[in-house]
Motif scaffolding. Structure first.
Motif, PDB file in Angstrom:
ATOM      1  N   VAL A  69      67.377 -45.619  24.275  1.00 10.71           N
ATOM      2  CA  VAL A  69      67.670 -44.908  23.040  1.00 10.71           C
ATOM      3  C   VAL A  69      67.666 -45.894  21.882  1.00 10.71           C
ATOM      4  O   VAL A  69      68.178 -47.016  22.010  1.00 10.71           O
ATOM      5  N   ALA A  70      67.087 -45.484  20.764  1.00 11.07           N
ATOM      6  CA  ALA A  70      67.130 -46.292  19.549  1.00 11.07           C
ATOM      7  C   ALA A  70      67.309 -45.362  18.364  1.00 11.07           C
ATOM      8  O   ALA A  70      66.755 -44.260  18.331  1.00 11.07           O
TER       9      ALA A  70
ATOM     10  N   ILE B  80      61.394 -51.379  21.234  1.00  9.85           N
ATOM     11  CA  ILE B  80      61.666 -52.694  20.673  1.00  9.85           C
ATOM     12  C   ILE B  80      61.509 -52.647  19.155  1.00  9.85           C
ATOM     13  O   ILE B  80      60.425 -52.307  18.653  1.00  9.85           O
ATOM     14  N   PHE B  81      62.562 -52.975  18.430  1.00 14.87           N
ATOM     15  CA  PHE B  81      62.461 -53.025  16.971  1.00 14.87           C
ATOM     16  C   PHE B  81      61.554 -54.185  16.561  1.00 14.87           C
ATOM     17  O   PHE B  81      61.653 -55.291  17.105  1.00 14.87           O
TER      18      PHE B  81
ATOM     19  N   TYR C  35      58.209 -50.902  18.343  1.00 11.27           N
ATOM     20  CA  TYR C  35      57.100 -50.985  19.285  1.00 11.27           C
ATOM     21  C   TYR C  35      57.542 -50.264  20.556  1.00 11.27           C
ATOM     22  O   TYR C  35      58.623 -50.552  21.098  1.00 11.27           O
ATOM     23  N   VAL C  36      56.726 -49.321  21.028  1.00 11.40           N
ATOM     24  CA  VAL C  36      57.061 -48.518  22.209  1.00 11.40           C
ATOM     25  C   VAL C  36      56.014 -48.809  23.277  1.00 11.40           C
ATOM     26  O   VAL C  36      54.824 -48.535  23.082  1.00 11.40           O
TER      27      VAL C  36
ATOM     28  N   HIS D  79      56.967 -59.251  14.075  1.00 13.36           N
ATOM     29  CA  HIS D  79      57.948 -60.038  14.819  1.00 13.36           C
ATOM     30  C   HIS D  79      58.935 -59.118  15.514  1.00 13.36           C
ATOM     31  O   HIS D  79      59.267 -58.046  14.995  1.00 13.36           O
ATOM     32  N   VAL D  80      59.394 -59.546  16.677  1.00  9.18           N
ATOM     33  CA  VAL D  80      60.467 -58.825  17.343  1.00  9.18           C
ATOM     34  C   VAL D  80      61.728 -59.016  16.499  1.00  9.18           C
ATOM     35  O   VAL D  80      62.117 -60.147  16.189  1.00  9.18           O
ATOM     36  N   ALA D  81      62.338 -57.913  16.094  1.00 15.07           N
ATOM     37  CA  ALA D  81      63.491 -57.990  15.191  1.00 15.07           C
ATOM     38  C   ALA D  81      64.707 -58.548  15.916  1.00 15.07           C
ATOM     39  O   ALA D  81      64.984 -58.176  17.065  1.00 15.07           O
TER      40      ALA D  81
END
Length: 421
Positions: free
Chosen positions: A389-390, A3-4, A399-400, A47-49
């Motif tokens: 994949v990111a 999650i970015f 965030y992983v 914050h979640v991007a």
């Protein structure tokens, strides 16, 4: 889950005006931007991007599914930061767990507002921290032998006397005399109390010191003289300038680290760095600041013992991967260096890099790319699952969630904070 995440840099007076915008790929605002926080600390949660349904913090994400996103069903016990140090920070000490819990409880019982400028404890947690330099970083870290401080005070006094400043020379000699005795730990604590006592000798000594370190004729080591010039320019007449003489002066090259245990006095002076700490914001200050200084409380919690070596070594844990593992359960910091496969085959890869780095993730990770572009991948679960994949460039963070290891490829440098052992 990959999650970015993102955050707005915090604007403190000591920050740099361009370092964080440059790292994040943003235009400078003209304000000094000091810290980027990447964690669940309520003071500035990430914050979640590009969240689709309005603004969503990392706290909200953890609370939506604590077992999937949290640590032991709660928020992250660590906070990852990027620091852009454009001017010296305050001399400071952080409490240990017992001190923080007791101090927080006492201030709560006394009804001290949590946003009061004279409040010392905003939470009941300790705040050990580890800093790794991205550029050259200068810092004051831990008490050095008193003989070193006395030697420098004698040199300053002699320089003042040669310049005809006999009053200033006598004041500096009086400061030096306060550091003589058989018990260094007691002497340091008593010196801290005296430096903030309002004794007129302190002011005279500070004026003499400021004069003695100007120009190229300073009698001190060039690095120490340069730091003292910066301190007297930023904080004229501040007793913390004298206190700084008691501390190790450290110059970190990129990739070098200092670990600041609870109760250890320190101050960051300049440079860009990645920092990880226990999730707390408890600070007791010892000068070099216009903020509240509670010297009695600081002297109660500070460890005045001598620190033998301020630098903290890393250990290699795999190809392209090193770790800094201090003796606290709150955090560990990892750094991955990645190179192109062609570079690796031609033996042209940067030292300590690898075309593939695998990072275990038994606990959540907060990841930040500090150079290059990196592909982050986690294999699919089950026969028909899809791999995650990111692709992250310099300045981006992820965030992983806890789970299978993540594989890093690409070209660049990545820092990853996670739970300690």
């Amino acid at each position: 889950m990959l999650i970015f995440i993102e955050n707005t840099p915090r604007t403190y007076a000591w920050g740099s005006r361009d370092a964080l915008p440059d790292l994040l790929g943003l235009a400078p605002t003209g304000e000094p931007q000091a810290e980027l926080w990447l964690g669940t600390h309520p003071g500035s949660p990430a914050h979640v991007a590009k969240a689709s349904a309005g603004d969503r913090t990392l706290i909200d994400l953890v609370e939506s599914d604590p077992e999937l996103y949290g640590v032991d069903g709660g928020p992250l016990p660590f906070l990852l930061k990027v620091l852009a140090i454009g001017a010296p920070l305050s001399l400071q000490v952080h409490p240990d767990l017992e001190q923080a819990a007791a101090g927080y409880a006492a201030e709560e019982e006394a009804g001290v507002p949590r946003d009061a400028p004279h409040r010392n404890y905003g939470d009941p947690n300790h705040k050990p921290e580890l800093l790794v330099a991205l550029s050259e970083v200068r810092a004051l870290s831990g008490f050095r032998p008193l003989t070193a401080a006395r030697d420098e005070l004698r040199l300053l006094a002699a320089a003042a006397r040669r310049a005809g400043e006999h009053d200033g020379a006598e004041a500096l000699e009086a400061v030096e005399a306060r550091l003589r005795g058989a018990d260094p730990e007691t002497l340091r604590r008593e010196f801290l109390v005296w430096a903030f006592s309002g004794d007129e000798i302190v002011g005279r000594a500070l004026a003499a010191l400021a004069a003695a370190v100007q120009g190229e004729e300073s009698p001190l080591d060039p690095d120490r003289a340069c730091v003292l010039r910066d301190l007297v320019a930023s904080h004229p007449g501040d007793p913390g300038v004298l206190v700084s003489l008691l501390l190790h002066l450290v110059r970190l090259e990129p990739g070098e680290a200092v670990y600041l245990r609870a109760r250890q006095m320190h101050a960051y002076l300049s440079g860009i760095a990645v920092e990880v700490m226990a999730s707390s914001d408890n600070v007791l200050r010892a000068g070099l600041t216009p903020k509240h200084v509670d010297i009695a409380e600081l002297c109660r919690i500070v460890d005045t013992g001598e620190l033998a070596e301020p630098r903290f070594p890393c250990e290699r844990v795999g190809r392209g991967l090193v770790a800094w593992r201090p003796d606290v359960p709150d955090f560990v910091l990892l750094r991955a260096r990645l190179c192109d496969p062609e570079e690796s085959m031609r033996a042209e890869a940067p030292e300590g890099s690898s075309p593939l780095v695998e990072v275990p993730a038994p606990h959540p990770l907060v990841l930040m790319v500090t150079s290059g572009r990196v592909r982050v991948e986690r294999k699919a679960e089950g026969e028909h699952g899809l791999a995650e994949v990111a692709s992250a460039r310099r300045g981006q963070s992820l965030y992983v969630s806890a789970g299978d290891p993540v594989r890093l490829t690409g070209h660049g440098e990545v820092f990853l904070a996670t739970v300690g052992e």
